[in-house]
Write a protein that holds these residues in place. Structure first.
Motif, PDB file in Angstrom:
ATOM      1  N   ARG A 212      35.972  49.035  44.743  1.00 18.18           N
ATOM      2  CA  ARG A 212      36.763  47.916  44.226  1.00 18.18           C
ATOM      3  C   ARG A 212      35.902  46.696  43.867  1.00 18.18           C
ATOM      4  O   ARG A 212      36.135  46.033  42.866  1.00 18.18           O
ATOM      5  CB  ARG A 212      37.834  47.496  45.237  1.00 18.18           C
ATOM      6  N   LYS A 213      34.872  46.416  44.661  1.00 10.74           N
ATOM      7  CA  LYS A 213      34.029  45.253  44.360  1.00 10.74           C
ATOM      8  C   LYS A 213      33.285  45.443  43.042  1.00 10.74           C
ATOM      9  O   LYS A 213      33.119  44.493  42.279  1.00 10.74           O
ATOM     10  CB  LYS A 213      33.047  44.984  45.505  1.00 10.74           C
ATOM     11  N   THR A 214      32.831  46.672  42.771  1.00  8.48           N
ATOM     12  CA  THR A 214      32.193  46.948  41.480  1.00  8.48           C
ATOM     13  C   THR A 214      33.212  46.767  40.365  1.00  8.48           C
ATOM     14  O   THR A 214      32.917  46.162  39.338  1.00  8.48           O
ATOM     15  CB  THR A 214      31.579  48.363  41.461  1.00  8.48           C
ATOM     16  N   TRP A 215      34.421  47.286  40.569  1.00  9.72           N
ATOM     17  CA  TRP A 215      35.495  47.114  39.580  1.00  9.72           C
ATOM     18  C   TRP A 215      35.729  45.631  39.303  1.00  9.72           C
ATOM     19  O   TRP A 215      35.804  45.210  38.153  1.00  9.72           O
ATOM     20  CB  TRP A 215      36.775  47.779  40.086  1.00  9.72           C
ATOM     21  N   ASP A 216      35.837  44.847  40.381  1.00  3.10           N
ATOM     22  CA  ASP A 216      36.080  43.404  40.224  1.00  3.10           C
ATOM     23  C   ASP A 216      34.963  42.717  39.455  1.00  3.10           C
ATOM     24  O   ASP A 216      35.197  41.728  38.767  1.00  3.10           O
ATOM     25  CB  ASP A 216      36.248  42.737  41.588  1.00  3.10           C
ATOM     26  N   SER A 217      33.735  43.240  39.561  1.00  6.11           N
ATOM     27  CA  SER A 217      32.587  42.590  38.909  1.00  6.11           C
ATOM     28  C   SER A 217      32.445  42.952  37.431  1.00  6.11           C
ATOM     29  O   SER A 217      31.671  42.318  36.718  1.00  6.11           O
ATOM     30  CB  SER A 217      31.288  42.949  39.642  1.00  6.11           C
ATOM     31  N   LEU A 218      33.178  43.964  36.958  1.00 10.84           N
ATOM     32  CA  LEU A 218      33.038  44.388  35.561  1.00 10.84           C
ATOM     33  C   LEU A 218      33.546  43.320  34.605  1.00 10.84           C
ATOM     34  O   LEU A 218      34.658  42.802  34.792  1.00 10.84           O
ATOM     35  CB  LEU A 218      33.815  45.686  35.304  1.00 10.84           C
TER      36      LEU A 218
END
Length: 148
Positions: free
Chosen positions: A44-50
Motif C-alpha cells: 500500500r505504501k508503494t501504491w500511495d507513492s505512485l
C-alpha cells in the motif's frame, strides 16, 4: 516472481515515503518496458507513492488490509498461483514477505548514497542470488540476479 527495484550503495530504497532520488537515468523506461502488459504487485505504501494510479497497461495488485479502488487486492494464494508474469515493485515489507518466491531480481544500484529510512538487505541478496548480468550506466549500475 521477479523483483524490480532501485537502491543506493547501502540498500536504501526510500525516505519519508518517497524515493530518495529525483531520477535515475534510463531507469523509468526500463521499468516500463519490463512491466508493461504484466502484473505488478506492490504494498500500500508503494501504491500511495505512485504519481499515476493505477500504473497503465499493467494489472495492478496491491497488498493491503483495506480495499483500494481500481486495483485488485489479492491474497497470497492468488498471487502464487498466477499464470502471468508477476513483477514485485516494492516496498521493503513486500520484498521481505515474498523473498522466498522471488527467482529473479532486476536491480538499479545508484553510485550516490542518499538519506534513507527504508532498506533492502544486500547481504542476503548476494548470499542467495548470483549476478548474471551487469550494465554500467551514467549514474547507476543495472544488474540482473538469479536465485542460486
Amino acid at each position: 516472481m521477479k523483483l524490480i527495484i532501485a537502491c543506493d550503495p547501502k540498500g536504501g530504497i526510500g525516505f519519508d515515503g518517497k524515493l530518495p532520488w529525483s531520477k535515475i537515468e534510463g531507469d523509468l523506461p526500463r521499468f516500463k518496458a519490463l512491466t508493461t502488459g504484466k502484473i505488478v504487485l506492490m504494498g500500500r505504501k508503494t501504491w500511495d507513492s505512485l504519481p499515476l494510479k493505477p500504473l497503465p497497461n499493467r494489472m495492478n495488485y496491491v497488498m493491503s488490509s483495506r480495499p483500494i479502488e481500481g486495483v485488485v487486492n489479492p491474497d497470497n494464494t492468488m498471487i502464487l498461483n498466477e499464470t502471468k508474469e508477476v513483477w514485485l515493485i516494492g516496498g521493503a515489507k513486500m520484498v521481505e514477505s515474498y523473498w522466498q518466491h522471488i527467482d529473479e531480481i532486476h536491480l538499479s544500484r545508484t553510485f550516490t548514497e542518499y538519506t534513507c529510512d527504508v532498506f533492502i538487505d544486500l547481504v542476503k541478496l548476494e548470499r542467495e542470488f548470483i549476478c548474471v548480468s551487469t550494465e554500467k550506466c551514467e549514474d547507476h549500475v543495472y544488474e540482473i540476479w538469479k536465485r542460486k
